[in-house]
Design a protein around this motif. Structure first.
Motif, PDB file in Angstrom:
ATOM      1  N   UNK A 159      12.557  38.893  64.883  1.00 17.84           N
ATOM      2  CA  UNK A 159      13.636  38.626  65.776  1.00 17.84           C
ATOM      3  C   UNK A 159      14.645  39.395  65.703  1.00 17.84           C
ATOM      4  N   UNK A 160      14.498  40.927  65.273  1.00 16.77           N
ATOM      5  CA  UNK A 160      15.562  41.712  64.949  1.00 16.77           C
ATOM      6  C   UNK A 160      16.635  41.855  65.859  1.00 16.77           C
ATOM      7  N   UNK A 161      16.363  41.968  67.189  1.00 16.54           N
ATOM      8  CA  UNK A 161      17.472  42.476  68.231  1.00 16.54           C
ATOM      9  C   UNK A 161      18.353  41.202  68.333  1.00 16.54           C
ATOM     10  N   UNK A 162      17.658  40.208  68.499  1.00 18.13           N
ATOM     11  CA  UNK A 162      18.347  38.713  68.678  1.00 18.13           C
ATOM     12  C   UNK A 162      19.374  38.481  67.366  1.00 18.13           C
ATOM     13  N   UNK A 163      18.796  38.781  66.361  1.00 15.03           N
ATOM     14  CA  UNK A 163      19.647  38.590  65.061  1.00 15.03           C
ATOM     15  C   UNK A 163      20.782  39.350  65.010  1.00 15.03           C
ATOM     16  N   UNK A 164      20.730  40.608  65.172  1.00  9.29           N
ATOM     17  CA  UNK A 164      21.575  41.741  65.512  1.00  9.29           C
ATOM     18  C   UNK A 164      22.996  41.277  66.432  1.00  9.29           C
ATOM     19  N   UNK A 165      22.348  40.665  67.503  1.00  7.17           N
ATOM     20  CA  UNK A 165      23.143  40.330  68.577  1.00  7.17           C
ATOM     21  C   UNK A 165      23.834  38.901  67.978  1.00  7.17           C
ATOM     22  N   UNK A 166      23.182  38.147  67.228  1.00  3.04           N
ATOM     23  CA  UNK A 166      23.773  37.109  66.957  1.00  3.04           C
ATOM     24  C   UNK A 166      24.827  37.423  65.729  1.00  3.04           C
ATOM     25  N   UNK A 167      24.705  38.300  64.945  1.00  2.00           N
ATOM     26  CA  UNK A 167      25.747  38.854  63.973  1.00  2.00           C
ATOM     27  C   UNK A 167      27.005  39.214  64.751  1.00  2.00           C
ATOM     28  N   UNK A 168      26.871  39.975  65.870  1.00  2.00           N
ATOM     29  CA  UNK A 168      28.085  40.287  66.794  1.00  2.00           C
ATOM     30  C   UNK A 168      28.565  39.146  67.375  1.00  2.00           C
ATOM     31  N   UNK A 169      28.110  38.055  67.675  1.00  2.00           N
ATOM     32  CA  UNK A 169      28.742  36.931  68.335  1.00  2.00           C
ATOM     33  C   UNK A 169      29.310  36.367  67.341  1.00  2.00           C
ATOM     34  N   UNK A 170      28.863  36.133  65.999  1.00  2.00           N
ATOM     35  CA  UNK A 170      29.509  35.464  64.927  1.00  2.00           C
ATOM     36  C   UNK A 170      30.861  36.179  64.647  1.00  2.00           C
ATOM     37  N   UNK A 171      30.759  37.424  64.486  1.00  2.00           N
ATOM     38  CA  UNK A 171      32.087  38.130  64.531  1.00  2.00           C
ATOM     39  C   UNK A 171      33.102  38.163  65.507  1.00  2.00           C
ATOM     40  N   UNK A 172      32.550  37.765  66.704  1.00  2.00           N
ATOM     41  CA  UNK A 172      33.389  37.672  67.945  1.00  2.00           C
ATOM     42  C   UNK A 172      33.952  36.265  68.179  1.00  2.00           C
ATOM     43  N   UNK A 173      33.174  35.344  67.051  1.00  2.00           N
ATOM     44  CA  UNK A 173      33.523  34.020  67.200  1.00  2.00           C
ATOM     45  C   UNK A 173      33.178  33.234  68.184  1.00  2.00           C
ATOM     46  N   UNK A 174      31.951  33.651  68.765  1.00  2.00           N
ATOM     47  CA  UNK A 174      31.354  32.968  69.939  1.00  2.00           C
ATOM     48  C   UNK A 174      31.107  31.331  69.641  1.00  2.00           C
ATOM     49  N   UNK A 175      31.077  30.623  70.839  1.00  2.00           N
ATOM     50  CA  UNK A 175      30.552  29.331  70.822  1.00  2.00           C
ATOM     51  C   UNK A 175      29.271  28.766  69.992  1.00  2.00           C
ATOM     52  N   UNK A 176      28.814  27.906  69.850  1.00  2.00           N
ATOM     53  CA  UNK A 176      27.421  27.482  69.576  1.00  2.00           C
ATOM     54  C   UNK A 176      26.535  27.812  70.798  1.00  2.00           C
ATOM     55  N   UNK A 177      26.967  27.313  71.933  1.00  2.00           N
ATOM     56  CA  UNK A 177      26.133  27.382  73.237  1.00  2.00           C
ATOM     57  C   UNK A 177      25.815  28.913  73.426  1.00  2.00           C
ATOM     58  N   UNK A 178      26.971  29.793  73.176  1.00  2.00           N
ATOM     59  CA  UNK A 178      26.825  31.151  73.483  1.00  2.00           C
ATOM     60  C   UNK A 178      25.849  31.922  72.332  1.00  2.00           C
ATOM     61  N   UNK A 179      25.872  31.336  71.244  1.00  2.00           N
ATOM     62  CA  UNK A 179      24.924  31.842  70.175  1.00  2.00           C
ATOM     63  C   UNK A 179      23.352  31.443  70.463  1.00  2.00           C
ATOM     64  N   UNK A 180      23.156  30.063  70.957  1.00  2.00           N
ATOM     65  CA  UNK A 180      21.797  29.620  71.251  1.00  2.00           C
ATOM     66  C   UNK A 180      21.488  30.362  72.450  1.00  2.00           C
ATOM     67  N   UNK A 181      22.259  30.910  73.443  1.00  2.00           N
ATOM     68  CA  UNK A 181      21.851  31.648  74.581  1.00  2.00           C
ATOM     69  C   UNK A 181      21.218  32.884  74.186  1.00  2.00           C
ATOM     70  N   UNK A 182      21.756  33.404  73.129  1.00  2.00           N
ATOM     71  CA  UNK A 182      21.522  34.890  72.490  1.00  2.00           C
ATOM     72  C   UNK A 182      19.984  34.736  72.005  1.00  2.00           C
ATOM     73  N   UNK A 183      19.621  33.813  71.317  1.00  2.00           N
ATOM     74  CA  UNK A 183      18.186  33.247  70.580  1.00  2.00           C
ATOM     75  C   UNK A 183      17.273  33.153  71.864  1.00  2.00           C
ATOM     76  N   UNK A 184      17.844  32.161  72.839  1.00  2.00           N
ATOM     77  CA  UNK A 184      16.698  31.941  74.035  1.00  2.00           C
ATOM     78  C   UNK A 184      16.610  32.926  74.960  1.00  2.00           C
ATOM     79  N   UNK A 185      17.587  33.989  75.075  1.00  2.00           N
ATOM     80  CA  UNK A 185      17.370  34.945  76.088  1.00  2.00           C
ATOM     81  C   UNK A 185      16.125  35.986  75.889  1.00  2.00           C
ATOM     82  N   UNK A 186      15.564  36.196  77.246  1.00  2.00           N
ATOM     83  CA  UNK A 186      14.418  37.256  77.271  1.00  2.00           C
ATOM     84  C   UNK A 186      14.869  38.393  76.895  1.00  2.00           C
TER      85      UNK A 186
END
Length: 210
Positions: A182-209
């Motif tokens: 899940x490399x692409x999702x993982x990298x987006x998740x790292x960026x989301x953490x760096x931007x201090x995104x919310x839990x729901x936004x982080x979950x949306x990244x994992x669940x996105x097609x």
């Protein structure tokens, strides 16, 4: 890490299936074998990790490493079906993730089943594995190993030294496969953490097609 990845891919392409698969497993395991060396003595491993730290990262690199580490926990925990217990931005401005042991029972004072120990082993090691994938070593690995040892001590069934070794290696390899798969999702998740995104936004990244 790059050499190990190239070796793994090459073994699958150029060798017969049974041999190639075995070597691919070995090459994939090389970057994370250090995690499974002594899970029964986390203090020894933690000390070894501390010795590799050298000079301190600058603040930006340090924050990126922490985000990569915690994103590994978040991704693998979610994919293992564990509900989020706590997610916060610490006073230092970095994310920190905690999970419940299962969706069915949030009582954290109880002993864990074999299935829960297996899932929690993956999650416990996923931050360290994520660091190894990204940076070649795990500077935040000591706390993960100590947490893993704590989990083993709370198993309903006794987890002896050999089984601890097996679970540690299996958990590390499973975390590696989940992150790389899940490399692409993982990298987006790292960026989301760096931007201090919310839990729901982080979950949306994992669940996105894709």
């Amino acid at each position: 890490v790059v050499g190990s990845s190239v070796g793994a891919i090459g073994s699958l392409i150029f060798l017969p299936d049974n041999i190639g698969a075995g070597l691919c497993y070995l090459f994939a395991l090389i970057p994370i074998l250090f995690i499974g060396v002594g899970s029964t003595a986390p203090g020894i491993i933690a000390g070894g990790i501390a010795l590799t730290r050298g000079t301190a990262d600058d603040e930006t690199a340090r924050d990126r490493r922490i985000c990569a580490h915690e994103a590994g926990h978040f991704l693998c925990g979610y994919l293992c079906g564990l509900p989020i217990k706590n997610y916060e931005i610490t006073k230092d401005g970095v994310p920190c993730v905690e999970f419940h042991s299962s969706a069915a029972n949030a009582n954290e004072q109880r002993e864990y089943t074999n299935e829960e120990i297996a899932a929690l082993s993956v999650v416990a090691l996923s931050g360290s594995v994520a660091e190894v994938i990204n940076f070649g070593q795990a500077r935040g690995g000591e706390s993960d190993l100590i947490e893993l040892d704590r989990l083993f001590r709370r198993s309903k069934e006794f987890v002896g030294a050999q089984k601890q070794q097996d679970l540690t290696r299996w958990g590390a390899l499973t975390a590696y496969n989940l992150i790389k798969g899940n490399q692409a999702r993982y990298e987006k998740l790292v960026d989301a953490f760096a931007a201090k995104k919310s839990v729901s936004e982080c979950i949306a990244i994992i669940e996105a097609r894709d």
